[in-house]
Design a protein around this motif. Structure first.
Motif, PDB file in Angstrom:
ATOM      1  N   ALA A 193       5.644  -0.850   4.406  1.00  0.00           N
ATOM      2  CA  ALA A 193       5.233  -1.253   3.062  1.00  0.00           C
ATOM      3  C   ALA A 193       4.025  -0.491   2.531  1.00  0.00           C
ATOM      4  O   ALA A 193       3.703  -0.574   1.354  1.00  0.00           O
ATOM      5  CB  ALA A 193       4.932  -2.756   3.050  1.00  0.00           C
ATOM      6  N   ASN A 194       3.353   0.295   3.375  1.00  0.00           N
ATOM      7  CA  ASN A 194       2.134   0.956   2.893  1.00  0.00           C
ATOM      8  C   ASN A 194       2.380   2.393   2.443  1.00  0.00           C
ATOM      9  O   ASN A 194       1.454   3.100   2.095  1.00  0.00           O
ATOM     10  CB  ASN A 194       1.012   0.882   3.947  1.00  0.00           C
ATOM     11  N   SER A 195       3.645   2.822   2.507  1.00  0.00           N
ATOM     12  CA  SER A 195       4.107   4.165   2.112  1.00  0.00           C
ATOM     13  C   SER A 195       3.717   5.263   3.114  1.00  0.00           C
ATOM     14  O   SER A 195       3.928   6.436   2.850  1.00  0.00           O
ATOM     15  CB  SER A 195       3.701   4.530   0.679  1.00  0.00           C
ATOM     16  N   PHE A 196       3.206   4.867   4.275  1.00  0.00           N
ATOM     17  CA  PHE A 196       2.917   5.852   5.320  1.00  0.00           C
ATOM     18  C   PHE A 196       3.895   5.744   6.487  1.00  0.00           C
ATOM     19  O   PHE A 196       3.618   6.206   7.590  1.00  0.00           O
ATOM     20  CB  PHE A 196       1.475   5.699   5.819  1.00  0.00           C
ATOM     21  N   GLN A 240       8.433  16.444   4.438  1.00  0.00           N
ATOM     22  CA  GLN A 240       9.711  16.024   3.835  1.00  0.00           C
ATOM     23  C   GLN A 240      10.663  15.439   4.870  1.00  0.00           C
ATOM     24  O   GLN A 240      11.347  14.453   4.618  1.00  0.00           O
ATOM     25  CB  GLN A 240      10.413  17.225   3.157  1.00  0.00           C
ATOM     26  N   SER A 241      10.696  16.079   6.048  1.00  0.00           N
ATOM     27  CA  SER A 241      11.659  15.653   7.063  1.00  0.00           C
ATOM     28  C   SER A 241      11.298  14.284   7.646  1.00  0.00           C
ATOM     29  O   SER A 241      12.135  13.630   8.247  1.00  0.00           O
ATOM     30  CB  SER A 241      11.746  16.692   8.179  1.00  0.00           C
ATOM     31  N   LEU A 242      10.051  13.862   7.475  1.00  0.00           N
ATOM     32  CA  LEU A 242       9.621  12.578   8.034  1.00  0.00           C
ATOM     33  C   LEU A 242       9.811  11.410   7.060  1.00  0.00           C
ATOM     34  O   LEU A 242       9.817  10.248   7.469  1.00  0.00           O
ATOM     35  CB  LEU A 242       8.144  12.653   8.449  1.00  0.00           C
ATOM     36  N   ILE A 243       9.970  11.707   5.768  1.00  0.00           N
ATOM     37  CA  ILE A 243      10.102  10.633   4.763  1.00  0.00           C
ATOM     38  C   ILE A 243      11.404   9.866   4.991  1.00  0.00           C
ATOM     39  O   ILE A 243      12.452  10.471   5.154  1.00  0.00           O
ATOM     40  CB  ILE A 243      10.101  11.229   3.329  1.00  0.00           C
ATOM     41  N   LEU A 292      -3.745  -2.025  -0.205  1.00  0.00           N
ATOM     42  CA  LEU A 292      -4.816  -1.047  -0.470  1.00  0.00           C
ATOM     43  C   LEU A 292      -4.353   0.368  -0.096  1.00  0.00           C
ATOM     44  O   LEU A 292      -4.536   1.323  -0.854  1.00  0.00           O
ATOM     45  CB  LEU A 292      -6.082  -1.415   0.315  1.00  0.00           C
ATOM     46  N   LEU A 293      -3.736   0.500   1.081  1.00  0.00           N
ATOM     47  CA  LEU A 293      -3.269   1.822   1.516  1.00  0.00           C
ATOM     48  C   LEU A 293      -2.187   2.358   0.581  1.00  0.00           C
ATOM     49  O   LEU A 293      -2.200   3.531   0.204  1.00  0.00           O
ATOM     50  CB  LEU A 293      -2.719   1.746   2.954  1.00  0.00           C
ATOM     51  N   ARG A 294      -1.266   1.477   0.190  1.00  0.00           N
ATOM     52  CA  ARG A 294      -0.189   1.910  -0.713  1.00  0.00           C
ATOM     53  C   ARG A 294      -0.780   2.346  -2.052  1.00  0.00           C
ATOM     54  O   ARG A 294      -0.354   3.348  -2.631  1.00  0.00           O
ATOM     55  CB  ARG A 294       0.793   0.743  -0.910  1.00  0.00           C
ATOM     56  N   ASP A 295      -1.790   1.635  -2.538  1.00  0.00           N
ATOM     57  CA  ASP A 295      -2.412   2.007  -3.811  1.00  0.00           C
ATOM     58  C   ASP A 295      -3.118   3.365  -3.691  1.00  0.00           C
ATOM     59  O   ASP A 295      -3.012   4.199  -4.594  1.00  0.00           O
ATOM     60  CB  ASP A 295      -3.375   0.909  -4.273  1.00  0.00           C
ATOM     61  N   TYR A 296      -3.826   3.604  -2.592  1.00  0.00           N
ATOM     62  CA  TYR A 296      -4.453   4.925  -2.409  1.00  0.00           C
ATOM     63  C   TYR A 296      -3.400   6.038  -2.426  1.00  0.00           C
ATOM     64  O   TYR A 296      -3.624   7.101  -3.000  1.00  0.00           O
ATOM     65  CB  TYR A 296      -5.248   4.975  -1.097  1.00  0.00           C
ATOM     66  N   ALA A 297      -2.246   5.771  -1.829  1.00  0.00           N
ATOM     67  CA  ALA A 297      -1.214   6.815  -1.745  1.00  0.00           C
ATOM     68  C   ALA A 297      -0.677   7.211  -3.116  1.00  0.00           C
ATOM     69  O   ALA A 297      -0.179   8.328  -3.300  1.00  0.00           O
ATOM     70  CB  ALA A 297      -0.069   6.351  -0.847  1.00  0.00           C
ATOM     71  N   GLU A 298      -0.796   6.308  -4.101  1.00  0.00           N
ATOM     72  CA  GLU A 298      -0.308   6.594  -5.446  1.00  0.00           C
ATOM     73  C   GLU A 298      -1.197   7.599  -6.189  1.00  0.00           C
ATOM     74  O   GLU A 298      -0.774   8.199  -7.172  1.00  0.00           O
ATOM     75  CB  GLU A 298      -0.294   5.298  -6.282  1.00  0.00           C
ATOM     76  N   ILE A 299      -2.444   7.731  -5.748  1.00  0.00           N
ATOM     77  CA  ILE A 299      -3.408   8.509  -6.534  1.00  0.00           C
ATOM     78  C   ILE A 299      -3.189  10.011  -6.387  1.00  0.00           C
ATOM     79  O   ILE A 299      -3.234  10.745  -7.369  1.00  0.00           O
ATOM     80  CB  ILE A 299      -4.856   8.122  -6.146  1.00  0.00           C
ATOM     81  N   ASP A 300      -2.956  10.462  -5.160  1.00  0.00           N
ATOM     82  CA  ASP A 300      -2.790  11.906  -4.943  1.00  0.00           C
ATOM     83  C   ASP A 300      -1.817  12.119  -3.789  1.00  0.00           C
ATOM     84  O   ASP A 300      -2.026  11.575  -2.699  1.00  0.00           O
ATOM     85  CB  ASP A 300      -4.148  12.547  -4.630  1.00  0.00           C
ATOM     86  N   VAL A 301      -0.787  12.882  -4.028  1.00  0.00           N
ATOM     87  CA  VAL A 301       0.271  13.063  -3.022  1.00  0.00           C
ATOM     88  C   VAL A 301      -0.254  13.711  -1.740  1.00  0.00           C
ATOM     89  O   VAL A 301       0.313  13.545  -0.665  1.00  0.00           O
ATOM     90  CB  VAL A 301       1.451  13.866  -3.626  1.00  0.00           C
ATOM     91  N   ARG A 302      -1.398  14.404  -1.841  1.00  0.00           N
ATOM     92  CA  ARG A 302      -1.933  15.068  -0.648  1.00  0.00           C
ATOM     93  C   ARG A 302      -2.335  14.062   0.431  1.00  0.00           C
ATOM     94  O   ARG A 302      -2.344  14.380   1.610  1.00  0.00           O
ATOM     95  CB  ARG A 302      -3.103  15.973  -1.029  1.00  0.00           C
ATOM     96  N   LEU A 303      -2.650  12.822   0.032  1.00  0.00           N
ATOM     97  CA  LEU A 303      -2.964  11.802   1.046  1.00  0.00           C
ATOM     98  C   LEU A 303      -1.740  11.529   1.918  1.00  0.00           C
ATOM     99  O   LEU A 303      -1.818  11.514   3.145  1.00  0.00           O
ATOM    100  CB  LEU A 303      -3.437  10.499   0.397  1.00  0.00           C
ATOM    101  N   ARG A 304      -0.612  11.303   1.283  1.00  0.00           N
ATOM    102  CA  ARG A 304       0.590  10.990   2.051  1.00  0.00           C
ATOM    103  C   ARG A 304       0.980  12.189   2.927  1.00  0.00           C
ATOM    104  O   ARG A 304       1.345  12.025   4.093  1.00  0.00           O
ATOM    105  CB  ARG A 304       1.709  10.625   1.073  1.00  0.00           C
ATOM    106  N   GLN A 305       0.861  13.393   2.375  1.00  0.00           N
ATOM    107  CA  GLN A 305       1.193  14.602   3.153  1.00  0.00           C
ATOM    108  C   GLN A 305       0.292  14.715   4.383  1.00  0.00           C
ATOM    109  O   GLN A 305       0.772  14.911   5.507  1.00  0.00           O
ATOM    110  CB  GLN A 305       1.047  15.851   2.268  1.00  0.00           C
TER     111      GLN A 305
END
Ligand code: CTP
Ligand code: MG
Length: 335
Positions: free
Chosen positions: A64-67, A25-28, A143-156
């Protein structure tokens, strides 16, 4: 090191969920930071379109890739359809124009592997790199941004892995360690091979998005809103996944023969890619296939020395996750 250790996930691992989620959370980045990035992009679009009305600007990379974590620089790609464009001349001219529009620290790096113009916007305080016609990067960003939409555990997981890599000094391609892009691919692949799988392979599914860029066909299933809940049969938490990720790269990955492939969602062999020996500067000591430029190994920057550094860091992280009383601090201690 050849011995395969069969480590078991510590029973009290769940106590780390709260602390890991707090770090995530602190990194977002805050919304206001995102707004400033948009503001800078609009400013650049206005400047560029006066000189080149047909040019398009795209954000790519972590903004732009949500990471992207808070306070990152932004990466911009200037796309222009001009077959006989000389990149160096173009970048020098672009730098001139930006300089006279009051942007600061403007610098054209024409000899870099990816030639860019660097600048800092005094209004927003944001720094920016602009490259020319690197459209494949724009597509792999999607592609990376789309993967991040599928499951929040990827972004975490990816935020924690990137934060670990930066803290430990193993996110420096010029020193032979891995790019952020490579670490995110490692996280996607890792979640593809969990059982039950947490992520699918979008490139193995019926394609709903397809473009051809520099003769490379990029196609995959991009209607990811239909895939929410894909990984819900897998109940693993972020604490278990961080433990398993480092355990995998410390003790389970077969560095001698395996290539990780997000494209297929599986492990493939070095032999089938002909990545078994050193060719030029490509040593293939850790193999990460680019999802679109499949002849491109993101591990190619890694040499004999830095592979040891990397593997020791994976082992350190794995053993902290196994035995340390306070992994959420120790893991990120500066080297
Ligand atoms: N890229 C690429 N091939 C590489 C390295 C990078 O195509 N070998 C592209 C990717 O689109 C990537 C972007 O360049 O998203 C930026 O790369 P990098 O700086 O590694 O990642 P960021 O996501 O911007 O990470 P950071 O937060 O560290 O800036
Ligand atoms: Mg970046």
């Amino acid at each position: 090191r050849m011995m395969k250790r069969q480590m078991e996930c510590p029973r009290d691992i769940e106590r780390l969920n709260g602390p890991f989620l707090a770090i995530y959370q602190s990194l977002i980045p805050l919304e206001e930071e995102k707004a400033k990035q948009k503001q800078l992009l609009t400013l650049l679009e206005n400047i560029v379109s006066k000189e080149w009305p047909e040019a398009q600007l795209y954000l790519y990379g972590s903004c732009a890739n949500s990471f992207g974590v808070s306070k990152s620089d932004i990466d911009v790609c200037l796309a222009i359809d001009d077959a006989d464009i000389n990149k160096s001349e173009f970048l020098l001219k672009l730098a001139d124009i930006l300089q006279s529009d009051n942007l600061q620290n403007v610098q054209a790096l024409t000899r870099a592997r990816v030639p860019i113009v660097k600048l800092m916007d005094p209004t927003t305080g944001i720094s920016c790199d602009i490259c020319i016609n690197n459209v494949l990067a724009v597509v792999n960003t999607k592609l990376l941004r789309d993967y991040a939409e599928i499951d929040v555990r990827l972004r975490q997981l990816a935020f924690i892995v990137k934060h670990w890599a930066k803290s430990r000094g193993v996110n420096e391609t010029y020193q032979g360690t891995l790019s952020s892009y490579a670490y995110v691919l490692m996280c996607i692949h890792f979640l593809q091979i969990r059982r039950p799988a947490i992520l699918p392979s979008l490139q193995e599914m019926g394609c709903t998005y397809s473009v051809i860029i520099d003769d490379v066909k990029c196609s995959y299933f991009d209607q990811v809103e239909k895939l929410r809940g894909f990984g819900s049969r897998n109940k693993e938490t972020i604490a278990q996944l961080v433990w398993a990720f480092f355990n995998y790269w410390a003790y389970r990955h077969d560095y001698a023969s395996d290539v990780i492939s997000v494209r297929t969602g599986s492990i493939i062999s070095k032999r089938e890619k002909d990545w078994t020996r050193r060719i030029g500067n490509d040593r293939h000591l850790i193999c990460i296939e680019d999802p679109f430029e499949v002849s491109h190994d993101l591990g190619r920057v890694v040499d004999k020395h830095s592979i040891r550094v990397l593997r020791e860091e994976f082992e350190r992280a794995a053993s902290i996750m196994q035995y340390d009383p306070n992994p959420c601090v120790t893991l990120f201690e500066p080297y």
